[in-house]
Design a protein around this motif. Sequence first.
Motif, mmCIF file in Angstrom:
data_model
loop_
_atom_site.group_PDB
_atom_site.id
_atom_site.type_symbol
_atom_site.label_atom_id
_atom_site.label_comp_id
_atom_site.label_asym_id
_atom_site.label_seq_id
_atom_site.Cartn_x
_atom_site.Cartn_y
_atom_site.Cartn_z
ATOM 1 N N SER A 170 0.864 -1.185 0.000
ATOM 2 C CA SER A 170 0.000 0.000 0.000
ATOM 3 C C SER A 170 0.893 1.224 0.000
ATOM 4 O O SER A 170 2.022 1.181 0.478
ATOM 5 C CB SER A 170 -0.931 0.001 1.218
ATOM 6 O OG SER A 170 -0.191 0.112 2.405
ATOM 7 N N TRP A 171 0.426 2.296 -0.557
ATOM 8 C CA TRP A 171 1.215 3.507 -0.644
ATOM 9 C C TRP A 171 0.278 4.703 -0.624
ATOM 10 O O TRP A 171 -0.927 4.560 -0.739
ATOM 11 C CB TRP A 171 2.064 3.528 -1.921
ATOM 12 C CG TRP A 171 1.259 3.313 -3.152
ATOM 13 C CD1 TRP A 171 0.663 4.249 -3.941
ATOM 14 C CD2 TRP A 171 0.920 2.057 -3.723
ATOM 15 N NE1 TRP A 171 -0.025 3.663 -4.958
ATOM 16 C CE2 TRP A 171 0.131 2.309 -4.854
ATOM 17 C CE3 TRP A 171 1.205 0.732 -3.386
ATOM 18 C CZ2 TRP A 171 -0.383 1.301 -5.655
ATOM 19 C CZ3 TRP A 171 0.701 -0.265 -4.187
ATOM 20 C CH2 TRP A 171 -0.080 0.025 -5.306
ATOM 21 N N GLY A 172 0.881 5.831 -0.476
ATOM 22 C CA GLY A 172 0.101 7.055 -0.486
ATOM 23 C C GLY A 172 0.176 7.796 0.829
ATOM 24 O O GLY A 172 0.748 7.316 1.802
ATOM 25 N N ASP A 173 -0.400 8.953 0.825
ATOM 26 C CA ASP A 173 -0.428 9.815 1.989
ATOM 27 C C ASP A 173 -1.882 10.218 2.207
ATOM 28 O O ASP A 173 -2.419 11.042 1.464
ATOM 29 C CB ASP A 173 0.455 11.042 1.746
ATOM 30 C CG ASP A 173 0.541 11.945 2.957
ATOM 31 O OD1 ASP A 173 -0.212 11.726 3.924
ATOM 32 O OD2 ASP A 173 1.350 12.880 2.928
ATOM 33 N N PRO A 174 -2.562 9.626 3.198
ATOM 34 C CA PRO A 174 -3.969 9.954 3.412
ATOM 35 C C PRO A 174 -4.202 11.436 3.685
ATOM 36 O O PRO A 174 -5.223 11.989 3.301
ATOM 37 C CB PRO A 174 -4.361 9.107 4.623
ATOM 38 C CG PRO A 174 -3.296 8.089 4.782
ATOM 39 C CD PRO A 174 -2.073 8.630 4.128
ATOM 40 N N GLY A 175 -3.233 12.098 4.353
ATOM 41 C CA GLY A 175 -3.378 13.537 4.616
ATOM 42 C C GLY A 175 -3.374 14.347 3.339
ATOM 43 O O GLY A 175 -4.145 15.295 3.185
ATOM 44 N N LEU A 176 -2.511 13.963 2.380
ATOM 45 C CA LEU A 176 -2.454 14.666 1.102
ATOM 46 C C LEU A 176 -3.759 14.476 0.339
ATOM 47 O O LEU A 176 -4.321 15.427 -0.197
ATOM 48 C CB LEU A 176 -1.272 14.159 0.278
ATOM 49 C CG LEU A 176 -1.117 14.748 -1.112
ATOM 50 C CD1 LEU A 176 -0.838 16.236 -1.028
ATOM 51 C CD2 LEU A 176 -0.016 14.036 -1.866
ATOM 52 N N MET A 177 -4.260 13.256 0.311
ATOM 53 C CA MET A 177 -5.526 12.987 -0.375
ATOM 54 C C MET A 177 -6.663 13.774 0.267
ATOM 55 O O MET A 177 -7.508 14.339 -0.415
ATOM 56 C CB MET A 177 -5.815 11.488 -0.346
ATOM 57 C CG MET A 177 -7.071 11.101 -1.055
ATOM 58 S SD MET A 177 -6.941 11.501 -2.807
ATOM 59 C CE MET A 177 -8.523 10.982 -3.384
ATOM 60 N N CYS A 178 -6.671 13.836 1.583
ATOM 61 C CA CYS A 178 -7.708 14.574 2.305
ATOM 62 C C CYS A 178 -7.678 16.062 1.957
ATOM 63 O O CYS A 178 -8.707 16.661 1.661
ATOM 64 C CB CYS A 178 -7.516 14.363 3.804
ATOM 65 S SG CYS A 178 -8.637 15.288 4.856
ATOM 66 N N LEU A 179 -6.473 16.662 1.977
ATOM 67 C CA LEU A 179 -6.356 18.092 1.657
ATOM 68 C C LEU A 179 -6.767 18.394 0.228
ATOM 69 O O LEU A 179 -7.504 19.347 -0.027
ATOM 70 C CB LEU A 179 -4.923 18.562 1.879
ATOM 71 C CG LEU A 179 -4.569 18.996 3.276
ATOM 72 C CD1 LEU A 179 -3.096 19.294 3.382
ATOM 73 C CD2 LEU A 179 -5.376 20.194 3.695
ATOM 74 N N LEU A 180 -6.269 17.591 -0.711
ATOM 75 C CA LEU A 180 -6.610 17.843 -2.111
ATOM 76 C C LEU A 180 -8.099 17.637 -2.356
ATOM 77 O O LEU A 180 -8.715 18.391 -3.106
ATOM 78 C CB LEU A 180 -5.772 16.952 -3.030
ATOM 79 C CG LEU A 180 -4.290 17.303 -3.095
ATOM 80 C CD1 LEU A 180 -3.535 16.277 -3.925
ATOM 81 C CD2 LEU A 180 -4.074 18.699 -3.650
#
Length: 196
Positions: A170-180
């Motif tokens: 798994s990868w990604g940044d949940p905070g980045l997805m949330c902000l965008l």
Amino acid sequence: MGMTAADYKDHLASLLPHGPAWPRIDASWVQRLIAASAEELARIDARVDDLVKENDPRSTSEMLPDWEKSFGLPDDCLTPAAGVDERRRRLHQRVSWRGGQSAAFFISLLDALGYPGCTITEFRPMRANSKCNAAINQGGWRYAWRVNVPQAVTVKVLTVTGRCNEPLASWGDPGLMCLLAKYKPAHTILFISYGA
């Protein structure tokens, strides 16, 4: 710079009327009363200087929680700030942030969040004047766009000690997805590509 207690004492003493009822000797009750008043006026003067500092989000201390409450901080999408300086930096960004919907705005937002070098890809549907080898996309792609983050962020790989129901990777940044997702235009579909 504000006035000192000695400055206030001199000013208050100069306002006294002349005569035997208003002695000028430092040990007199009048001069002691003036000295006490001067100390308080100097303290209030210093607090006024502090209030001017509290008016700027980059230098606030006592009013930092009030500033944050007014501008919706701490943000649910971000990890908690590590210290007062980080809180001030986030507050200043929020206060001076104007918002926008252009690709340049989102690239600068990503850069400010610590994701330099990001690009944005906008998808366009096939049109009559498109090139012959252009892909034929569904109509919904008109509103789709992708943020290309150059480095892989928070990549997790299944280990031997992992549970059997965990994903292999798994990868990604949940905070980045949330902000965008919070700031993207409401009618658009957002994708994030890591390591692009």
